[in-house]
Design an enzyme around this catalytic site. Structure first.
Site, PDB file in Angstrom:
ATOM      1  N   HIS A 185       0.530  -0.960   0.038  1.00 42.72           N
ATOM      2  CA  HIS A 185      -0.325  -0.324   0.165  1.00 42.72           C
ATOM      3  C   HIS A 185       1.320   1.156  -0.377  1.00 42.72           C
ATOM      4  CE1 HIS A 185      -2.666   2.693   2.072  1.00 42.72           C
ATOM      5  NE2 HIS A 185      -3.513   2.475   1.046  1.00 42.72           N
ATOM      6  N   GLU A 189       0.173  -0.816  -4.614  1.00 45.01           N
ATOM      7  CA  GLU A 189      -0.870   0.553  -4.694  1.00 45.01           C
ATOM      8  C   GLU A 189      -0.043   1.915  -5.060  1.00 45.01           C
ATOM      9  OE1 GLU A 189      -3.569   3.138  -3.051  1.00 45.01           O
ATOM     10  OE2 GLU A 189      -1.766   2.597  -2.560  1.00 45.01           O
ATOM     11  N   ASP A 204      -0.760   6.031  -5.706  1.00 47.80           N
ATOM     12  CA  ASP A 204      -1.432   6.831  -6.182  1.00 47.80           C
ATOM     13  C   ASP A 204      -0.725   7.734  -6.924  1.00 47.80           C
ATOM     14  OD1 ASP A 204      -3.512   6.093  -2.926  1.00 47.80           O
ATOM     15  OD2 ASP A 204      -1.102   6.960  -2.079  1.00 47.80           O
ATOM     16  N   HIS A 243      -0.368  11.071  -2.152  1.00 48.64           N
ATOM     17  CA  HIS A 243      -1.565  10.637  -1.286  1.00 48.64           C
ATOM     18  C   HIS A 243      -1.767  12.336  -0.356  1.00 48.64           C
ATOM     19  CE1 HIS A 243      -4.012   8.742   2.182  1.00 48.64           C
ATOM     20  NE2 HIS A 243      -4.211   8.278   0.851  1.00 48.64           N
TER      21      HIS A 243
END
Length: 275
Positions: A5, A25, A27, A41
């Site tokens: 993440h 993942e 952003d 993020h």
């Protein structure tokens, strides 16, 4: 799929793969004009994480290409899926289509290398709000209109909004994405909060139904070992976590071992796994 993440700095690609992630993942922050600008993020984010790591999006995509291109000195064969969490807070709804085109252009140039020996990882576009479905439409239109239709085989779609699954289904229809056509359904909440498995189980039931719309389901952001085990037992295909090593090392009973293993490149992320 173990999804590392909030991988927004280039060095974190290796860091999370070393911890056991086979997916990451990232952003993607857009400007008000609908241009993808940074991997960022911002505040707030998950507990116990630094929220402000960032890179220029083009440079990050180029580093990602190297990490997923066989033969490159930076190649990490374990990394097979990339979730792009699209941050659209500053994008007007009327610019969603153009934002999709811009993202497609950047991926073609900086990740897929103009369609010539680019990165091999599958790309999952995660759109935060259903009403921005035209981003998906613009993305797909650019690839089809510019001679890159074959690259759509590498692209999947997700709406991460916490809303009714019927609303999300309508969003995919509006975007021109057919049922079971490279669709992941996500569910979850920040690791700062507890969440029941009710909606996750609903998503799993939809996935397994003959008239469901999704191919796969992932759950985020899961850091506690008990929560990881519960999500796996509930049928999640992907676990998004800040601690991939915990997913690797979580105790697994014989039943889990029979049903699940770590995904490899030959495992199609757009195909529903029949247990």
């Amino acid at each position: 799929w173990i999804m590392g993440h909030m991988v927004n700095a280039i060095y974190q690609i290796d860091e999370f793969v070393d911890l056991g992630a086979n997916a990451i993942e990232t952003d993607v922050e857009f400007s008000s004009s609908g241009k993808a600008k940074y991997t960022y993020h911002g505040v707030p984010c998950d507990c116990f994480r630094w929220c402000k790591k960032w890179e220029n999006i083009d440079g990050f995509l180029e580093a990602l290409r190297r990490a997923t291109t066989p033969g490159d000195s930076k190649y990490r064969k374990e990394l097979i899926l990339v979730v792009l969490d699209l941050k659209l807070d500053y994008v007007y709804l009327s610019d969603a289509y153009d934002a999709g085109k811009d993202l497609a252009q950047r991926l073609v140039k900086h990740y897929w290398n103009g369609g010539r020996n680019g990165g091999r990882a599958y790309i999952l576009l995660s759109v935060p709000v259903v009403e921005y479905y035209r981003l998906i439409t613009g993305f797909r239109a650019h690839l089809m209109n510019e001679g890159y239709k074959d690259l759509l085989a590498k692209v999947g779609y997700d709406f991460s909004e916490d809303t009714y699954l019927s609303t999300i289904h309508d969003g995919f229809r509006n975007a021109g994405v057919r049922d079971k056509d490279h669709i992941w359904q996500s569910d979850g909440i920040s690791n700062c909060f507890a969440r029941t498995l009710t909606r996750l189980k609903e998503a799993v039931s939809n996935r397994d139904s003959t008239d469901g719309y999704s191919n796969k389901v992932y759950y985020w952001t899961v850091d506690k070992e008990t929560s990881i085990t519960d999500a796996i037992n509930a049928g999640a295909d992907g676990i998004m976590t800040n601690h991939p090593d915990r997913v690797i090392n979580v105790p697994k009973d014989d039943e889990i071992k029979k049903k699940f293993r770590l995904a490899r490149y030959r495992d199609n992320p757009w195909k529903t796994f029949r247990k």
